[in-house]
Motif scaffolding. Structure first.
Motif, PDB file in Angstrom:
ATOM      1  N   GLU A 189      19.327  60.884 -47.980  1.00  0.00           N
ATOM      2  CA  GLU A 189      18.268  61.539 -48.766  1.00  0.00           C
ATOM      3  C   GLU A 189      18.562  61.468 -50.261  1.00  0.00           C
ATOM      4  OE1 GLU A 189      18.474  65.504 -47.264  1.00  0.00           O
ATOM      5  OE2 GLU A 189      17.696  64.961 -45.278  1.00  0.00           O
ATOM      6  N   ARG A 190      19.505  60.614 -50.638  1.00  0.00           N
ATOM      7  CA  ARG A 190      19.918  60.456 -52.034  1.00  0.00           C
ATOM      8  C   ARG A 190      20.436  61.769 -52.622  1.00  0.00           C
ATOM      9  NH1 ARG A 190      16.295  55.812 -54.953  1.00  0.00           N
ATOM     10  NH2 ARG A 190      16.480  54.306 -53.255  1.00  0.00           N
ATOM     11  N   ARG A 191      21.155  62.509 -51.788  1.00  0.00           N
ATOM     12  CA  ARG A 191      21.787  63.744 -52.260  1.00  0.00           C
ATOM     13  C   ARG A 191      23.286  63.603 -52.060  1.00  0.00           C
ATOM     14  NH1 ARG A 191      19.824  68.237 -48.742  1.00  0.00           N
ATOM     15  NH2 ARG A 191      20.488  69.654 -50.391  1.00  0.00           N
ATOM     16  N   LEU A 192      24.055  64.142 -53.012  1.00  0.00           N
ATOM     17  CA  LEU A 192      25.508  64.062 -52.944  1.00  0.00           C
ATOM     18  C   LEU A 192      26.046  65.440 -52.599  1.00  0.00           C
ATOM     19  CD1 LEU A 192      25.881  61.785 -56.065  1.00  0.00           C
ATOM     20  CD2 LEU A 192      26.576  61.178 -53.745  1.00  0.00           C
ATOM     21  N   LEU A 193      26.445  65.600 -51.348  1.00  0.00           N
ATOM     22  CA  LEU A 193      26.835  66.906 -50.836  1.00  0.00           C
ATOM     23  C   LEU A 193      28.355  67.025 -50.729  1.00  0.00           C
ATOM     24  CD1 LEU A 193      24.109  67.389 -48.076  1.00  0.00           C
ATOM     25  CD2 LEU A 193      24.092  68.174 -50.465  1.00  0.00           C
ATOM     26  N   ALA A 194      28.891  67.948 -51.487  1.00  0.00           N
ATOM     27  CA  ALA A 194      30.325  68.223 -51.494  1.00  0.00           C
ATOM     28  C   ALA A 194      30.581  69.567 -50.819  1.00  0.00           C
ATOM     29  CB  ALA A 194      30.833  68.250 -52.927  1.00  0.00           C
ATOM     30  N   GLN A 195      31.853  69.925 -50.699  1.00  0.00           N
ATOM     31  CA  GLN A 195      32.206  71.257 -50.197  1.00  0.00           C
ATOM     32  C   GLN A 195      33.219  71.896 -51.140  1.00  0.00           C
ATOM     33  OE1 GLN A 195      33.507  70.742 -46.133  1.00  0.00           O
ATOM     34  NE2 GLN A 195      31.450  71.037 -45.319  1.00  0.00           N
ATOM     35  N   ARG A 196      33.075  73.226 -51.327  1.00  0.00           N
ATOM     36  CA  ARG A 196      33.972  73.964 -52.219  1.00  0.00           C
ATOM     37  C   ARG A 196      34.901  74.846 -51.385  1.00  0.00           C
ATOM     38  NH1 ARG A 196      30.466  76.457 -55.642  1.00  0.00           N
ATOM     39  NH2 ARG A 196      30.909  75.137 -57.439  1.00  0.00           N
ATOM     40  N   CYS A 197      36.171  74.869 -51.805  1.00  0.00           N
ATOM     41  CA  CYS A 197      37.145  75.741 -51.147  1.00  0.00           C
ATOM     42  C   CYS A 197      36.912  77.183 -51.598  1.00  0.00           C
ATOM     43  CB  CYS A 197      38.572  75.305 -51.495  1.00  0.00           C
ATOM     44  SG  CYS A 197      39.823  76.470 -50.920  1.00  0.00           S
ATOM     45  N   GLY A 198      36.875  78.097 -50.630  1.00  0.00           N
ATOM     46  CA  GLY A 198      36.637  79.496 -50.951  1.00  0.00           C
ATOM     47  C   GLY A 198      37.844  80.179 -51.585  1.00  0.00           C
ATOM     48  N   VAL A 199      39.003  79.534 -51.535  1.00  0.00           N
ATOM     49  CA  VAL A 199      40.215  80.150 -52.098  1.00  0.00           C
ATOM     50  C   VAL A 199      40.467  79.652 -53.521  1.00  0.00           C
ATOM     51  CG1 VAL A 199      42.714  80.422 -51.820  1.00  0.00           C
ATOM     52  CG2 VAL A 199      41.218  80.447 -49.801  1.00  0.00           C
ATOM     53  N   CYS A 200      40.571  78.313 -53.682  1.00  0.00           N
ATOM     54  CA  CYS A 200      40.931  77.775 -54.999  1.00  0.00           C
ATOM     55  C   CYS A 200      39.715  77.301 -55.796  1.00  0.00           C
ATOM     56  CB  CYS A 200      41.950  76.641 -54.861  1.00  0.00           C
ATOM     57  SG  CYS A 200      41.288  75.182 -54.042  1.00  0.00           S
ATOM     58  N   GLY A 201      38.573  77.188 -55.130  1.00  0.00           N
ATOM     59  CA  GLY A 201      37.359  76.788 -55.847  1.00  0.00           C
ATOM     60  C   GLY A 201      37.228  75.288 -56.082  1.00  0.00           C
ATOM     61  N   GLN A 202      38.181  74.496 -55.586  1.00  0.00           N
ATOM     62  CA  GLN A 202      38.095  73.037 -55.785  1.00  0.00           C
ATOM     63  C   GLN A 202      36.914  72.472 -54.991  1.00  0.00           C
ATOM     64  OE1 GLN A 202      40.417  70.917 -57.440  1.00  0.00           O
ATOM     65  NE2 GLN A 202      42.364  72.004 -57.425  1.00  0.00           N
ATOM     66  N   VAL A 203      36.258  71.477 -55.589  1.00  0.00           N
ATOM     67  CA  VAL A 203      35.097  70.857 -54.954  1.00  0.00           C
ATOM     68  C   VAL A 203      35.482  69.449 -54.506  1.00  0.00           C
ATOM     69  CG1 VAL A 203      32.744  70.009 -55.325  1.00  0.00           C
ATOM     70  CG2 VAL A 203      33.452  72.230 -56.253  1.00  0.00           C
ATOM     71  N   TYR A 204      35.303  69.195 -53.209  1.00  0.00           N
ATOM     72  CA  TYR A 204      35.729  67.914 -52.629  1.00  0.00           C
ATOM     73  C   TYR A 204      34.526  67.083 -52.205  1.00  0.00           C
ATOM     74  CZ  TYR A 204      40.187  70.361 -52.319  1.00  0.00           C
ATOM     75  OH  TYR A 204      41.326  71.060 -52.617  1.00  0.00           O
ATOM     76  N   ILE A 205      34.524  65.813 -52.598  1.00  0.00           N
ATOM     77  CA  ILE A 205      33.498  64.881 -52.124  1.00  0.00           C
ATOM     78  C   ILE A 205      34.151  63.525 -51.912  1.00  0.00           C
ATOM     79  CG2 ILE A 205      32.697  64.214 -54.458  1.00  0.00           C
ATOM     80  CD1 ILE A 205      29.832  64.122 -53.134  1.00  0.00           C
ATOM     81  N   PRO A 206      34.011  62.868 -50.771  1.00  0.00           N
ATOM     82  CA  PRO A 206      33.373  63.402 -49.573  1.00  0.00           C
ATOM     83  C   PRO A 206      34.127  64.632 -49.069  1.00  0.00           C
ATOM     84  CG  PRO A 206      33.771  61.024 -49.372  1.00  0.00           C
ATOM     85  CD  PRO A 206      34.511  61.503 -50.581  1.00  0.00           C
ATOM     86  N   PRO A 207      33.427  65.529 -48.385  1.00  0.00           N
ATOM     87  CA  PRO A 207      34.089  66.734 -47.911  1.00  0.00           C
ATOM     88  C   PRO A 207      35.140  66.398 -46.865  1.00  0.00           C
ATOM     89  CG  PRO A 207      31.702  66.868 -47.640  1.00  0.00           C
ATOM     90  CD  PRO A 207      32.019  65.457 -47.975  1.00  0.00           C
ATOM     91  N   ARG A 208      36.238  67.137 -46.920  1.00  0.00           N
ATOM     92  CA  ARG A 208      37.322  66.888 -45.955  1.00  0.00           C
ATOM     93  C   ARG A 208      37.314  67.907 -44.829  1.00  0.00           C
ATOM     94  NH1 ARG A 208      37.949  64.229 -50.101  1.00  0.00           N
ATOM     95  NH2 ARG A 208      39.610  62.759 -50.599  1.00  0.00           N
ATOM     96  N   ALA A 259      32.872  67.732 -59.504  1.00  0.00           N
ATOM     97  CA  ALA A 259      33.851  67.494 -58.430  1.00  0.00           C
ATOM     98  C   ALA A 259      35.261  67.633 -58.990  1.00  0.00           C
ATOM     99  CB  ALA A 259      33.661  66.106 -57.830  1.00  0.00           C
ATOM    100  N   ASP A 260      36.209  67.883 -58.098  1.00  0.00           N
ATOM    101  CA  ASP A 260      37.598  67.983 -58.522  1.00  0.00           C
ATOM    102  C   ASP A 260      38.440  66.831 -57.998  1.00  0.00           C
ATOM    103  OD1 ASP A 260      37.914  70.598 -60.013  1.00  0.00           O
ATOM    104  OD2 ASP A 260      36.789  71.224 -58.250  1.00  0.00           O
ATOM    105  N   ILE A 261      37.787  65.916 -57.301  1.00  0.00           N
ATOM    106  CA  ILE A 261      38.524  64.758 -56.798  1.00  0.00           C
ATOM    107  C   ILE A 261      37.618  63.544 -56.957  1.00  0.00           C
ATOM    108  CG2 ILE A 261      37.773  65.010 -54.383  1.00  0.00           C
ATOM    109  CD1 ILE A 261      40.717  64.293 -53.646  1.00  0.00           C
ATOM    110  N   ALA A 262      38.214  62.427 -57.399  1.00  0.00           N
ATOM    111  CA  ALA A 262      37.433  61.206 -57.616  1.00  0.00           C
ATOM    112  C   ALA A 262      37.280  60.447 -56.314  1.00  0.00           C
ATOM    113  CB  ALA A 262      38.120  60.332 -58.659  1.00  0.00           C
TER     114      ALA A 262
END
Ligand SMILES: [Zn+2]
Length: 312
Positions: A189-208, A259-262
């Motif tokens: 859908e041409r959307r870039l969906l990441a996930q954020r850690c609830g503890v440290c707040g880091q945003v990961y894409i692709p989500p792990r 994002a916090d990771i390339a």
């Protein structure tokens, strides 16, 4: 929750290598319907030949021809052959001690039925019609009692066989994690969906699915913009089979804004020598697959080093 995505994946490549002097002579012999062995320091003849004597570690002297008939030493029945195996129908893998040899070689025996197979069975090589200097120049072995069906051509007079190509293939079913499935559905859908850690707040894409720093599930979904910064990159100058982009081109680590990771992607749309750390880029979507085709420069001023230094 949507079910995880799954898809069959296939990885294949041809492993090409030089044979070295001993195996080159062995393979060249096979092409000429001759099976060669090596006599070791202890007097035993090894067929196939060793490259280094198992007793003295010395290379073998002149190779010696052994028979193309031999005796089954041990065997195992293969009722349903896999793709790429020597025979399409049921066959036996067997250790065969060729006449004149003291060691056994592994090959397939086309026995027709497992009831025919036994230790001590006399077998002979069935040569492939087109021989190229490969172990598969012996199509298989067959019981000596079988009616010979091969149509051999005369030994060739081409030069020595010095290279061998081994096709390598791995087929498997990949099941994406819930986070990865959401990411892949987002790309469609041409959307870039990441996930954020609830503890440290880091945003990961692709989500792990979990935060590698805190070891907790990452459940908060974050949509990121399609712009980012090149953190590091390399210029690909080497061609390889199946390559979709003509070298030279750039493979880069792109840090999406927020994002916090390339993640790795292509940077096209400019000369490779224009790509640099800090270059601002935007996703270019693939019209066909729905994924990202590549990233291209936005024309904005470069990002300052401090803004991405933490993600190198
Ligand atoms: Zn965390």
């Amino acid at each position: 929750m949507d079910h995880p995505l799954r898809a069959p994946l296939e990885i294949e490549f041809d492993y090409t290598r030089s044979l070295g002097p001993v195996l080159s002579e062995f393979m060249t012999g096979l092409r000429d319907r001759r099976i060669l062995g090596a006599r070791g320091a202890d007097g035993r003849v090894h067929a196939p030949p060793f490259e280094y004597d198992p007793v003295t570690a010395e290379p073998p002297g002149a190779l010696t021809e052994v028979g193309s008939e031999g005796t089954v030493v041990s065997w195992s029945w293969m009722p349903e052959p896999l793709a790429g195996q020597p025979l399409a129908g049921a066959f036996a893998w067997a250790l065969i001690r060729l006449d004149g040899a003291d060691t056994a070689m592994l090959h397939a025996v086309d026995a027709g039925s497992a009831t025919v197979m036994r230790t001590g069975l006399r077998v002979r090589a069935r040569w492939a019609e087109d021989r190229v200097g490969s172990i598969r120049d012996i199509a298989c072995f067959e019981p000596c009692s079988a009616v010979f069906a091969g149509a051999d051509r005369e030994p060739g007079s081409e030069g020595a066989v010095t290279m061998t190509v081994t096709p390598v293939r791995l087929s498997y079913l990949h099941t994406a994690s819930p986070g990865e499935s959401a990411y892949l559905r987002g790309l469609a859908e041409r959307r870039l969906l990441a996930q954020r850690c609830g503890v440290c707040g880091q945003v990961y894409i692709p989500p792990r699915g979990t935060c590698p720093a805190d070891g907790v599930p990452t459940r908060e979904e974050v949509e990121l913009p399609e712009t980012g910064t090149v953190t590091t990159f390399c210029v690909v100058n080497v061609g390889y089979p199946g390559q979709r982009v003509t070298p030279p081109y750039v493979a880069a680590a792109v840090l999406l804004d927020g994002a916090d990771i390339a993640f790795q992607h292509l940077v096209l749309g400019c000369s490779p020598d224009e790509v640099r750390m800090g270059l601002r880029v935007r996703a270019v979507w693939d019209e066909g697959s729905g994924g990202i085709s590549h990233f291209a420069p936005t024309g904005e001023p470069d990002a300052v080093y401090e803004s991405y230094a933490r993600s190198l």
